[in-house]
Design a protein around this motif. Structure first.
Motif, PDB file in Angstrom:
ATOM      1  N   GLU A  26       1.274  -1.008   0.089  1.00 21.02           N
ATOM      2  CA  GLU A  26      -0.023  -0.255   0.279  1.00 21.02           C
ATOM      3  C   GLU A  26       0.989   1.311   0.080  1.00 21.02           C
ATOM      4  OE1 GLU A  26      -3.590  -0.118   2.264  1.00 21.02           O
ATOM      5  OE2 GLU A  26      -2.274  -1.769   3.578  1.00 21.02           O
ATOM      6  N   ALA A  27       0.614   2.182  -0.872  1.00 21.22           N
ATOM      7  CA  ALA A  27       1.365   3.344  -0.633  1.00 21.22           C
ATOM      8  C   ALA A  27       0.659   4.521  -1.755  1.00 21.22           C
ATOM      9  CB  ALA A  27       3.012   3.490  -2.072  1.00 21.22           C
ATOM     10  N   SER A  28       1.277   5.732  -1.004  1.00 19.16           N
ATOM     11  CA  SER A  28       0.601   7.259  -1.374  1.00 19.16           C
ATOM     12  C   SER A  28       1.497   7.971  -1.701  1.00 19.16           C
ATOM     13  CB  SER A  28      -0.243   7.289  -0.248  1.00 19.16           C
ATOM     14  OG  SER A  28       0.670   7.602   0.679  1.00 19.16           O
ATOM     15  N   HIS A  29       0.847   9.314  -2.682  1.00 18.21           N
ATOM     16  CA  HIS A  29       2.099  10.749  -2.405  1.00 18.21           C
ATOM     17  C   HIS A  29       0.960  11.473  -2.615  1.00 18.21           C
ATOM     18  CE1 HIS A  29       1.409  11.421  -7.280  1.00 18.21           C
ATOM     19  NE2 HIS A  29       1.487   9.872  -6.990  1.00 18.21           N
ATOM     20  N   ASP A  30       1.241  12.431  -2.994  1.00 22.41           N
ATOM     21  CA  ASP A  30       0.763  13.649  -2.801  1.00 22.41           C
ATOM     22  C   ASP A  30       1.336  14.698  -4.041  1.00 22.41           C
ATOM     23  OD1 ASP A  30       2.476  14.780  -2.003  1.00 22.41           O
ATOM     24  OD2 ASP A  30       2.059  15.540  -0.516  1.00 22.41           O
ATOM     25  N   GLY A  31       1.792  14.243  -4.551  1.00 22.51           N
ATOM     26  CA  GLY A  31       2.016  15.141  -6.091  1.00 22.51           C
ATOM     27  C   GLY A  31       1.570  15.891  -6.249  1.00 22.51           C
ATOM     28  N   TYR A  32      -0.661  14.850  -6.340  1.00 19.03           N
ATOM     29  CA  TYR A  32      -1.944  15.932  -7.321  1.00 19.03           C
ATOM     30  C   TYR A  32      -2.008  16.649  -6.135  1.00 19.03           C
ATOM     31  CZ  TYR A  32      -1.054  12.746 -11.022  1.00 19.03           C
ATOM     32  OH  TYR A  32      -0.118  12.182 -12.343  1.00 19.03           O
ATOM     33  N   ARG A  33      -1.513  16.553  -5.660  1.00 25.28           N
ATOM     34  CA  ARG A  33      -2.411  17.618  -3.963  1.00 25.28           C
ATOM     35  C   ARG A  33      -2.366  19.245  -3.924  1.00 25.28           C
ATOM     36  NH1 ARG A  33      -3.000  17.296   2.259  1.00 25.28           N
ATOM     37  NH2 ARG A  33      -3.453  19.281   2.889  1.00 25.28           N
ATOM     38  N   GLU A  34      -0.926  19.537  -4.932  1.00 23.23           N
ATOM     39  CA  GLU A  34      -0.687  21.458  -4.927  1.00 23.23           C
ATOM     40  C   GLU A  34      -1.846  21.508  -5.878  1.00 23.23           C
ATOM     41  OE1 GLU A  34       2.460  24.682  -6.210  1.00 23.23           O
ATOM     42  OE2 GLU A  34       3.070  22.408  -5.167  1.00 23.23           O
ATOM     43  N   ALA A  35      -1.809  21.130  -7.169  1.00 27.35           N
ATOM     44  CA  ALA A  35      -2.506  21.588  -8.593  1.00 27.35           C
ATOM     45  C   ALA A  35      -3.986  20.879  -8.480  1.00 27.35           C
ATOM     46  CB  ALA A  35      -1.284  20.466  -9.595  1.00 27.35           C
ATOM     47  N   HIS A  36      -4.260  20.262  -8.403  1.00 27.19           N
ATOM     48  CA  HIS A  36      -5.505  19.341  -8.330  1.00 27.19           C
ATOM     49  C   HIS A  36      -6.465  19.140  -6.972  1.00 27.19           C
ATOM     50  CE1 HIS A  36      -4.591  19.465 -12.687  1.00 27.19           C
ATOM     51  NE2 HIS A  36      -3.350  18.637 -12.198  1.00 27.19           N
ATOM     52  N   GLY A  37      -5.244  19.041  -5.737  1.00 26.28           N
ATOM     53  CA  GLY A  37      -6.166  18.535  -4.020  1.00 26.28           C
ATOM     54  C   GLY A  37      -6.735  17.368  -4.386  1.00 26.28           C
ATOM     55  N   LEU A  38      -5.709  16.666  -4.886  1.00 28.00           N
ATOM     56  CA  LEU A  38      -6.239  14.801  -4.382  1.00 28.00           C
ATOM     57  C   LEU A  38      -4.237  14.480  -3.930  1.00 28.00           C
ATOM     58  CD1 LEU A  38      -7.239  14.355  -7.956  1.00 28.00           C
ATOM     59  CD2 LEU A  38      -8.609  14.535  -6.171  1.00 28.00           C
ATOM     60  N   ILE A  39      -4.970  13.001  -2.940  1.00 29.50           N
ATOM     61  CA  ILE A  39      -3.352  12.281  -3.137  1.00 29.50           C
ATOM     62  C   ILE A  39      -4.131  11.060  -3.720  1.00 29.50           C
ATOM     63  CG2 ILE A  39      -2.789  11.441  -0.961  1.00 29.50           C
ATOM     64  CD1 ILE A  39      -2.350  13.842  -1.047  1.00 29.50           C
ATOM     65  N   HIS A  40      -3.376  10.006  -3.938  1.00 30.86           N
ATOM     66  CA  HIS A  40      -3.445   9.214  -4.472  1.00 30.86           C
ATOM     67  C   HIS A  40      -2.907   7.842  -4.444  1.00 30.86           C
ATOM     68  CE1 HIS A  40      -1.645   5.963  -8.073  1.00 30.86           C
ATOM     69  NE2 HIS A  40      -2.840   5.731  -7.821  1.00 30.86           N
ATOM     70  N   ARG A  41      -3.753   6.761  -3.650  1.00 29.63           N
ATOM     71  CA  ARG A  41      -3.525   6.095  -2.835  1.00 29.63           C
ATOM     72  C   ARG A  41      -3.509   4.733  -3.935  1.00 29.63           C
ATOM     73  NH1 ARG A  41      -2.349   7.546   2.339  1.00 29.63           N
ATOM     74  NH2 ARG A  41      -3.850   9.191   2.795  1.00 29.63           N
ATOM     75  N   ARG A  42      -2.253   3.728  -3.520  1.00 28.10           N
ATOM     76  CA  ARG A  42      -2.111   2.587  -4.809  1.00 28.10           C
ATOM     77  C   ARG A  42      -2.550   1.390  -4.202  1.00 28.10           C
ATOM     78  NH1 ARG A  42       0.513   1.852 -10.386  1.00 28.10           N
ATOM     79  NH2 ARG A  42      -2.009   2.061 -10.525  1.00 28.10           N
ATOM     80  N   GLY A  45      -5.512  -4.973  -8.308  1.00 25.24           N
ATOM     81  CA  GLY A  45      -5.294  -3.228  -7.530  1.00 25.24           C
ATOM     82  C   GLY A  45      -6.722  -2.525  -6.908  1.00 25.24           C
ATOM     83  N   GLU A  46      -5.958  -1.762  -6.384  1.00 22.28           N
ATOM     84  CA  GLU A  46      -6.894  -0.830  -6.151  1.00 22.28           C
ATOM     85  C   GLU A  46      -6.491   0.732  -6.292  1.00 22.28           C
ATOM     86  OE1 GLU A  46     -10.379  -1.169  -2.841  1.00 22.28           O
ATOM     87  OE2 GLU A  46      -8.865   1.073  -1.901  1.00 22.28           O
ATOM     88  N   ASP A  47      -7.096   1.586  -7.014  1.00 20.79           N
ATOM     89  CA  ASP A  47      -6.177   2.854  -7.125  1.00 20.79           C
ATOM     90  C   ASP A  47      -6.681   3.899  -6.743  1.00 20.79           C
ATOM     91  OD1 ASP A  47      -3.415   3.276  -8.592  1.00 20.79           O
ATOM     92  OD2 ASP A  47      -4.707   1.849  -9.850  1.00 20.79           O
ATOM     93  N   SER A  48      -6.488   4.705  -6.048  1.00 23.28           N
ATOM     94  CA  SER A  48      -8.003   6.470  -5.272  1.00 23.28           C
ATOM     95  C   SER A  48      -7.812   7.447  -5.074  1.00 23.28           C
ATOM     96  CB  SER A  48      -7.209   5.415  -3.524  1.00 23.28           C
ATOM     97  OG  SER A  48      -8.391   4.481  -3.284  1.00 23.28           O
ATOM     98  N   LEU A  49      -7.805   8.139  -5.258  1.00 23.38           N
ATOM     99  CA  LEU A  49      -7.925   9.219  -5.663  1.00 23.38           C
ATOM    100  C   LEU A  49      -8.951  10.364  -4.638  1.00 23.38           C
ATOM    101  CD1 LEU A  49      -8.376   9.874  -9.779  1.00 23.38           C
ATOM    102  CD2 LEU A  49      -5.985  10.043  -7.890  1.00 23.38           C
ATOM    103  N   GLU A  50      -7.602  10.755  -3.698  1.00 25.98           N
ATOM    104  CA  GLU A  50      -8.777  11.432  -2.608  1.00 25.98           C
ATOM    105  C   GLU A  50      -8.633  12.486  -2.692  1.00 25.98           C
ATOM    106  OE1 GLU A  50      -6.774   9.612   1.282  1.00 25.98           O
ATOM    107  OE2 GLU A  50      -7.587   7.451   0.732  1.00 25.98           O
ATOM    108  N   GLY A  51     -10.159  13.669  -2.272  1.00 19.98           N
ATOM    109  CA  GLY A  51     -10.017  14.845  -2.395  1.00 19.98           C
ATOM    110  C   GLY A  51      -9.845  15.539  -1.050  1.00 19.98           C
ATOM    111  N   VAL A  52      -8.997  16.661  -0.475  1.00 19.30           N
ATOM    112  CA  VAL A  52      -8.242  17.333   0.022  1.00 19.30           C
ATOM    113  C   VAL A  52      -9.174  18.658   0.574  1.00 19.30           C
ATOM    114  CG1 VAL A  52      -6.882  18.426   1.170  1.00 19.30           C
ATOM    115  CG2 VAL A  52      -5.881  16.532  -0.373  1.00 19.30           C
ATOM    116  N   GLY A  53      -9.871  18.296   1.592  1.00 18.22           N
ATOM    117  CA  GLY A  53     -10.889  19.200   1.421  1.00 18.22           C
ATOM    118  C   GLY A  53     -12.380  19.457   0.558  1.00 18.22           C
TER     119      GLY A  53
END
Length: 573
Positions: A423-439, A452-460
Motif C-alpha cells: 500500500e502506497a500513496s503520494h501527494d504529487g497532485y495535491r498542490e495542482a488538483h487537491g488530490l492524494i493518490h493511493r495505490r 489492484g485498487e487506485d484511489s484519488l482522495e480529495g483534500v477538503g
C-alpha cells in the motif's frame, strides 16, 4: 509522442565556471605545463565486453551514440548537430573496447588515429571535451585500453598521448570535485584514481581520489544498496565504476578503501533486485533493459554475495515474487535537486513480468537523455500508474531534472502465506488538483492473480470533477483486446499465455503506446487505460489481472463467480 530533436552544444550539461581562465594561454603555460610519463606504472585489465558491430561502424567513420548517428571523414568532435549525450559518449572514449572487439590491425590503427586526432584538435580547454566527468572517463578508457592501441604504437604517438594524459590529470586535480554530484562525480573521481595509480608522478592524485571516495560513497550509496539517483541504469554503471576502481587499486598493489568494498557488497544484491525474468532491468528513471550478458558480467565481477531483497526502503522500491511472476513498484520520492537529471514522474508505477516475458511495463527512456524524448518518456502518462487531468505527478524539464515533485510518499508492506500486499500513496497532485493518490496491490502466492485498487482522495472540497486515467502499458509482444462487455480485456503474451484484466469504477479502453526499452528506435505497443471523473471524497477504481486457465472439457467446465456475474473485483487483504 513527439520525435526527438538535436539539442545544441550550449546545453547546460556543459556549462562550467572558470572557462575564461581554463581557456587562457596563461593557464596552459602554468597549470598544465610539464612533460608526461613515458609509460604506465600499472595497467588494470578491462573485463567488459565490447560491441563488434558498433566497432565496425567506427572503422567506417560512422559515429553512432545515444540514439544519434553522425558520419564524417574526420571525427566530428564538436559538430553543431550533436546532442549533449552524443558528445559525452564521443569524448569519453568508452567505445575503444568496441574497436577492440573487432580485433586486428585495422581496428588498432583506427583507435590510434582517433585518439591522435583528439589530442591534436581538443588539446585546448573547451567545456565539452574537458568536462571533469567526461575527462575522467576518457583517462580510464585510454589507460584501460592501453595494451590494445598504445602499447605497440610508435614513440611519437606514445609521447603525445602520455603528455596529453598528464595535462588532463593536472586539470582534473584542480577541478574535482567542483560542483559535480552523483554518478558524474564518481566518474571524475575514478579518472583521478586511475591517473594517480597508473601514471608515474601523480601519486598525490591517488590519495585525493581515495579521500573523495571515502567521503562520497556513503552519500551516494544508501544503506539498502541503492544509488541515490534511484535509477537501475545508474545502479548498473556506478557498480561497474566501483568494480573498475577496486581492480585498479589491486593492480597497483594499493590498499582497497574499505568504503569501496562495502559499497560494492551493498550495491550488488540491489542490482539483482531490479532485474526481470528475462535478465534485463526494470524501466524506471531513465533506464532501458540493457544487455543481460553485461549485467551478468557485472554481477560476476562484483564477486559479492547478498540475500535477495524484497524492499529498498531508502531509495523507495518494492519487489513481489510469486510463482513465475515478478512485480516491481516505485514507492519512493524522487531524488533531490541536483541528483534528479534522469528522474521520471513515475511515482507508484509498476512493472510485471511472467517468467522471461514482460507483460506490464513503463515506456522506457531514449539514450539522447534530453529534449522532447526526455519530456515524453519521463511524463507520468508514460508509466503504468495514475495521471490526473493530463498532468505529471512531478514537473519534468526537457533538459533533465524535476521542478515540482511529491512532498510525501508513504508505503507499507505485508507478506503472508496468501500473498503480498503493498500500500502506497503520494501527494504529487495535491498542490495542482487537491488530490492524494493511493495505490494498493496484492499479488497472490501462486503469481497468477494480481488485484489492484487506485484511489484519488480529495483534500477538503478540492479534487472534484477531475479527469483521471489508470494506465497499463503493455510490452510490444503482448496483444490485447477489449471484451464485449467493455469492462474487461484479454491479454495474450508471445508464448500464448493469456491474462484477463477486469475493472470497476471507470471506462476501459485500448490505446496506442510506444516502447523504448530495447533500443533507440521506438517500437509500437498498446496500453489499456481506465478513465473516469473524480467525485466528492474518495474516487476508487478496482481492477484484477488474472491468468487465464486452459479451457477445461465441457463436462467439467465451471465458471467462477467473477466471470459469471461481472461483479466488482475485490482487493484481497
Amino acid at each position: 509522442m513527439p520525435s526527438p530533436s538535436r539539442p545544441g552544444r550550449t546545453h547546460k550539461r556543459f556549462t562550467a565556471g572558470g572557462g575564461w581562465l581554463y581557456g587562457s594561454a596563461l593557464y596552459r603555460l602554468t597549470a598544465l605545463a610539464g612533460r608526461g610519463p613515458s609509460g604506465l606504472s600499472a595497467a588494470p585489465p578491462d573485463p567488459w565486453p565490447g560491441d563488434a558491430a558498433h566497432g565496425q561502424e567506427l572503422l567506417n567513420n560512422v559515429f553512432r551514440f545515444a540514439g544519434q548517428t553522425l558520419s564524417a571523414e574526420l571525427p566530428p568532435w564538436l559538430d553543431d548537430a550533436a546532442g549533449p549525450a552524443w558528445l559525452a559518449r564521443m569524448h569519453g572514449f568508452d567505445w575503444l573496447r568496441d574497436l577492440r572487439a573487432v580485433g586486428g590491425d585495422a581496428a588498432r590503427r583506427q583507435a590510434r588515429l582517433l585518439v591522435d586526432h583528439w589530442v591534436e584538435t581538443q588539446g585546448r580547454w573547451n567545456p565539452v571535451a574537458w568536462a571533469p566527468d567526461i575527462m575522467g572517463g576518457r583517462l580510464c578508457a585510454w589507460i584501460g585500453q592501453h595494451d590494445f592501441f598504445l602499447a605497440s604504437a610508435d614513440d611519437h604517438l606514445r609521447a603525445r598521448v602520455f603528455d596529453s594524459m598528464a595535462q588532463q590529470m593536472r586539470h582534473l586535480q584542480r577541478t574535482v570535485p567542483g560542483k559535480l554530484r552523483g554518478d558524474a562525480l564518481l566518474l571524475a573521481i575514478k579518472g583521478l584514481a586511475y591517473g594517480g595509480l597508473c601514471l608515474p608522478g601523480f601519486e598525490a592524485a591517488a590519495q585525493a581520489a581515495r579521500d573523495l571516495l571515502v567521503r562520497e560513497l556513503p552519500r551516494q550509496i544508501l544503506p539498502d544498496g541503492g544509488h541515490v539517483e534511484r535509477s537501475p541504469a545508474v545502479q548498473l554503471h556506478t557498480l561497474r565504476h566501483l568494480i573498475d576502481l577496486r581492480t585498479c587499486f589491486r593492480t597497483a598493489r594499493a590498499e582497497v578503501p574499505e568504503a569501496l568494498q562495502h559499497a560494492i557488497d551493498r550495491m550488488t544484491p540491489t542490482l539483482r533486485f531490479f532485474r526481470h525474468g528475462d535478465g534485463g532491468l526494470a524501466l524506471f528513471n531513465g533506464t532501458a533493459e540493457q544487455e543481460a550478458v553485461l549485467i551478468d558480467t557485472v554481477l560476476g565481477q562484483a564477486d559479492a554475495r547478498g540475500r535477495p531483497l524484497k524492499s529498498l526502503p531508502h531509495i523507495g522500491f518494492e519487489r513481489m515474487n510469486a510463482g513465475r511472476a515478478c512485480l516491481l513498484m516505485d514507492t519512493g520520492a524522487p531524488p533531490p535537486p541536483g541528483l534528479d537529471a534522469v528522474a521520471h514522474a513515475g511515482t507508484l508505477s509498476f512493472e510485471l513480468s511472467v517468467g522471461r516475458e514482460r507483460l506490464i511495463v513503463n515506456c522506457g527512456a531514449h539514450p539522447s537523455e534530453f529534449g522532447p524524448w526526455r519530456a515524453a518518456l519521463a511524463a507520468t502518462a508514460a508509466h503504468s500508474t495514475v495521471t490526473v487531468a493530463d498532468t505529471n505527478s512531478s514537473s519534468v524539464m526537457d533538459e533533465g531534472g524535476l521542478v515540482r515533485r511529491p512532498r510525501k510518499v508513504e508505503v507499507t508492506r505485508q507478506d503472508s502465506d496468501a500473498g503480498c500486499l503493498v500500500e502506497a500513496s503520494h501527494d504529487g497532485y495535491r498542490e495542482a488538483h487537491g488530490l492524494i493518490h493511493r495505490r494498493r496491490l496484492f499479488l497472490f502466492e501462486n503469481g497468477e492473480d494480481l488485484r489492484g485498487e487506485d484511489s484519488l482522495e480529495g483534500v477538503g472540497t478540492a479534487g472534484q470533477g477531475k479527469e483521471f486515467a489508470v494506465r497499463f502499458h503493455l510490452h510490444p509482444t503482448v496483444q490485447a483486446s477489449i471484451l464485449n462487455a467493455g469492462d474487461a480485456a484479454l491479454l495474450r503474451m508471445a508464448s500464448g499465455q493469456g491474462w484477463r484484466l477486469r475493472v470497476a469504477g471507470g471506462v476501459l479502453e485500448l490505446a496506442d503506446s510506444v516502447y523504448l526499452g530495447s533500443g533507440p528506435e521506438p517500437r509500437k505497443s498498446s496500453q489499456l487505460v481506465i478513465r473516469g471523473l473524480t467525485g466528492s471524497g474518495a474516487t476508487t477504481v478496482k481492477w484484477a489481472l488474472r491468468r487465464e486457465k486452459p479451457a477445461a472439457p465441457r463436462a467439467t467446465a465451471r465458471t467462477t463467480d467473477d466471470d459469471a456475474d461481472g461483479s466488482t473485483p475485490d482487493l484481497a487483504t
